[in-house]
Design a protein around this motif. Sequence first.
Motif, short mmCIF file in Angstrom:
data_model
loop_
_atom_site.label_atom_id
_atom_site.label_comp_id
_atom_site.label_asym_id
_atom_site.label_seq_id
_atom_site.Cartn_x
_atom_site.Cartn_y
_atom_site.Cartn_z
N LEU A 78 0.84 -1.20 0.00
CA LEU A 78 0.00 0.00 0.00
C LEU A 78 0.87 1.26 0.00
CD1 LEU A 78 -3.06 0.80 0.28
CD2 LEU A 78 -2.54 1.20 2.69
N PHE A 119 0.93 4.07 -2.82
CA PHE A 119 0.67 5.50 -2.56
C PHE A 119 1.88 6.36 -2.89
CE2 PHE A 119 -3.21 4.31 -0.37
CZ PHE A 119 -4.02 5.37 -0.71
N LEU A 164 1.66 6.83 -6.55
CA LEU A 164 0.53 7.70 -6.91
C LEU A 164 0.75 9.14 -6.48
CD1 LEU A 164 -2.54 5.44 -6.01
CD2 LEU A 164 -1.83 6.19 -8.28
N GLU A 165 1.22 9.27 -5.24
CA GLU A 165 1.42 10.63 -4.69
C GLU A 165 2.52 11.36 -5.44
OE1 GLU A 165 -0.37 12.27 -2.09
OE2 GLU A 165 -1.68 10.62 -2.60
N ARG A 215 1.01 12.51 -8.62
CA ARG A 215 0.03 13.57 -8.42
C ARG A 215 0.70 14.90 -8.02
NH1 ARG A 215 -3.54 15.82 -5.17
NH2 ARG A 215 -2.48 15.14 -3.29
N GLU A 248 -9.42 14.17 -0.70
CA GLU A 248 -10.05 12.95 -1.23
C GLU A 248 -11.55 13.00 -0.97
OE1 GLU A 248 -8.47 10.57 -2.83
OE2 GLU A 248 -6.36 10.63 -2.23
N LEU A 295 -12.12 4.80 -2.42
CA LEU A 295 -11.06 4.08 -1.69
C LEU A 295 -11.64 3.14 -0.64
CD1 LEU A 295 -8.26 6.72 -0.96
CD2 LEU A 295 -7.94 4.49 -1.99
N VAL A 349 -4.55 4.43 4.75
CA VAL A 349 -4.47 5.43 3.68
C VAL A 349 -3.73 6.67 4.19
CG1 VAL A 349 -5.81 6.98 2.19
CG2 VAL A 349 -6.60 4.64 2.60
N ALA A 382 -0.05 5.92 4.83
CA ALA A 382 0.72 5.76 3.60
C ALA A 382 0.94 7.12 2.93
CB ALA A 382 -0.03 4.83 2.65
N LYS A 383 -0.10 7.94 2.92
CA LYS A 383 0.02 9.26 2.28
C LYS A 383 1.01 10.15 3.05
CE LYS A 383 -3.51 11.20 0.24
NZ LYS A 383 -4.54 11.43 -0.71
N ALA A 432 4.48 8.81 2.47
CA ALA A 432 4.91 9.15 1.12
C ALA A 432 5.44 10.59 1.07
CB ALA A 432 3.73 9.00 0.15
#
Lengths: 476, 485
Positions: B3, B7, B10-11, B14, B175, B184, B194, B197-198, B201
């Motif tokens: 995970l 992330f 993805l992060e 983004r 989100e 999610l 979540v 992880a964010k 990150a």
Amino acid sequence: MLQAIAGKEFLQMARDGRFRVVTLLMLALLLLSLFAGARHHRSLRTERERAAQVQRDQWLTQGEKGPHAAAHFGVYAFKPSGSLALVDRGVNAYAGSMIWLEPHKQNSFRDAPAQDSTSLLRFGELTTAFVLQTALPLLIITLTFGAFAGERERGTLRLAAAQGVRMETLALGKALGIAGALGLLLVPAAICGAATLVLGGAVTRGSGSDLVPRTLLLALSYLLYFGITLFLSLAVSAWARTARLALLFLLGGWVAATLIAPRLVADAAKRLYPTPSSVAFAEKVKFELAGAGDAHNESDQRMERLKQETLKQYGVQDLKDLPVAFEGISLQAGEDWGYPVFDRNYNALDAQFSRQEAVCETAGYVLPFLSIRSLSAGLSGTDRRAHEHFARATEVYRRTLIRIINDDVKYHAKTGDTGYTNGRALYEKVPVFAYKPLTVSDLRDSFRMPLLALAAGFFTTAAVAVFSARKQRILP
Amino acid sequence: MNLLLLFLRLETKRLWRDRTLPLAFLLMTVFLAVAVQSGRGFVRKERAIIASAQTEEKTRILGLKQQIAELTSGTATQQPSRGSDPRLPSNVGRLGQHWAVKPPVSVMGTLAAGRNDLYPPCLPVSNRGVETLFGIGEIENPQFLLTGRFDPVFVLVFLFPLFLLALGYNLLSEERENGTLALLRAQSVPLPAVLGAKTTARWLLFALPVAVFAPTLLLLAGLFGGDRITGDTIVRLVLVTVLTACYGAFWLALCAGVNALRKDSATNVATLVGIWLLLTLIVPGALQEGAGVLFPVPSRIALIEATRKNSMKTTQQGNALLARYYEDHPELAEAAQSKTIDPKDFSARRAAVAKSVEQIVEPLIVRHDTQLRRQQEFTTRFSWLSPVITFASALEELAGSGAERQQRFETQVKRFREQWQEFFLPRVFARMTISVRDIESLPRFTFEEEAEGMVQGRALGVAFPVVGLTLLLGAAAARLLERRD
């Protein structure tokens, strides 16, 4: 219409629980800083007034001795704390608090309170000026960032436009409404501030006449500063696509204007006009003084010339035949030779500092924080100019004191008689050091630029807010 | 782990695409570069002051030696006045003043000016009163001292958290506002995971690189500036990385905690900036005020008053004091009697008076220092109220510009002054004259640094409460989300 919009904005804000909490917190912070300022001011004033009295007593009771030895005992001058220092302590913590006045040299100020404090002082002092200059703009930003952007996101801006509300009117109405809500914080704070000034012992006999215009100007300066923040926030809110973007942009601007830019401008000013080091400064003064002549050295060439001139002036062949004591003449001559050296060097240092400050003041046209900081400390009598003014007054006093002492030697002692002494009668001839601080009218010139910068900023940002409101997108 | 990696990918995409990350990196790089440049400028100035003081001393001492040699050999063209005769020990104690130097720490000095801009890097030690030794400031526009410096510690302590807040204020709120949170959750990903992880990150993407980049920049500046780089320098730089990474983690954990309250993004920003204001400006200010109220430091004014009062009193007893001194030091009395100088010699009497005054005012100085130490202890004890304080003081410690090092320097200078007095006073009382050889054997000051391990240990010690607070905030955020999930 304007009144209706302002009323609606005011009511909406006053009813908002978050506004009430933040305003109460800010009010608490303001009051806390005011009381802390009053306590600090009172203790400083008491201590320095007492110290000045003790100083005078010590000067008068130093006993019978040679006048020059008495002059070497010297006096200390303590910088007084002005009434408005409870609002803004300015550079007080970083500029020295006292100076030793003695013959032969102009000393520098010493014992800056910052040296006797913990490392936390560098985070800033919790003063009323800090709350007003740094924290209050944040409150204005949080109240204003959604003024247009939020309404646009909610779709209410479209409704207002559909009802024929002109966006300029809406902008002014919102500004008035938010200003009114801020009044809920500022009016009680101002009343408490005035009460603290009066009841906290900050208002003393003689301070009243100057205190009123100073306080009014201070209030006007802060109002202009808050106005700039308010109009800028409104402009950004009108310009930004979303409330979140407006908030981020405004907070970024706040950080840049209050934290980053002042330091960068200060660095640039120092780079453009470097400050000499204390060692280099002292060396330069010492070197120039050495060339000026030494009153304590009989074999000094300039002293020899003085002897010849004095003999010629009094029409005698030998110093012993002089109707006055040559020691008094030579001591005063030594002082007179030194004055241009001190004047030249200290004036150059002051000029360099002024040039550095001019850089900051010029930057104040785009950074209102610099203008308000300068005005606030200036009106509170705690800026560097006030310090410099005090320093100059102490030097004038030093020269008067030394001249009285040297004249006593000149007219009452005999040349070559090292046993001459005097006492209290002589010491009393030296007036008490009475410092008259700069008045508002004295400060007119130095305040013109920052005040003008704030006024220009106020009207420019108002125009920008109106223009942005008119040109903004109505639809999300 | 999967995970987290997901992330992270993805992060990165983004934050990179919406230009937040490149912009943050760019600004941080510019700020750090400007700050390092400014820090180097400060260190350069300190070194220049020290160099000019040492040159001044060298020239002065050379002049003194030459003057003594000429006066002794009778080749002097001018006779000095009593107050400037270099053969009199009381005069040499003053004219031969020695600069006690506290050098900037190699490479690390650039990190933080700290308290160093309040004190000159060298103090003139002479036989003047001890009250004249301290309280002297380096010449600087007080307005700029108030403003503070744009040095790396300012960037890391004040601005770095703001970047992290900008990156982390909307960890979950965005989100939710975009409607992707529901998606999610539909995939049965737990919210704490979540958020964790964010947050991680962002720490890996921004906080850690900055924590590595800032000391690297310092090292490069040191290398190009010709600084001496030792193993200890490297350890200190590594410590800066560790501390900065922990500090970054704390601010991101705070973002996570605020996001767990499930408010909208705008409220999150306002809350986080409010907390930032509280921790960076209000808590330190309030602690400073509190320390001042609880442990008022007797002002230097009181010290000056007492010195003058006792100086007046003791001057009147000058001869008695001198006689008492000779009673205590008969060997000096004998030496003095063998000289042809007037036994009521002014210098000896003045030295006796000064020594007596110093003994009288010593308790005041001790009280002053004790109260100041108590203030510092008080603020240190409560520094856990704001990790900003602990982080800043740890960096200053590593930079060699903290209160501890300054205190150490002043204590050593005081001790050295006693050594200076011990050199001159017996010569004054024995009415000896100073020779060229005496000048060559004048005491010299060398600043003894604290053991490196102690400094590093203290700095590292700061990391633990910050990490503890970070974990606590993280756990609280997870709990909050679990409870509401």
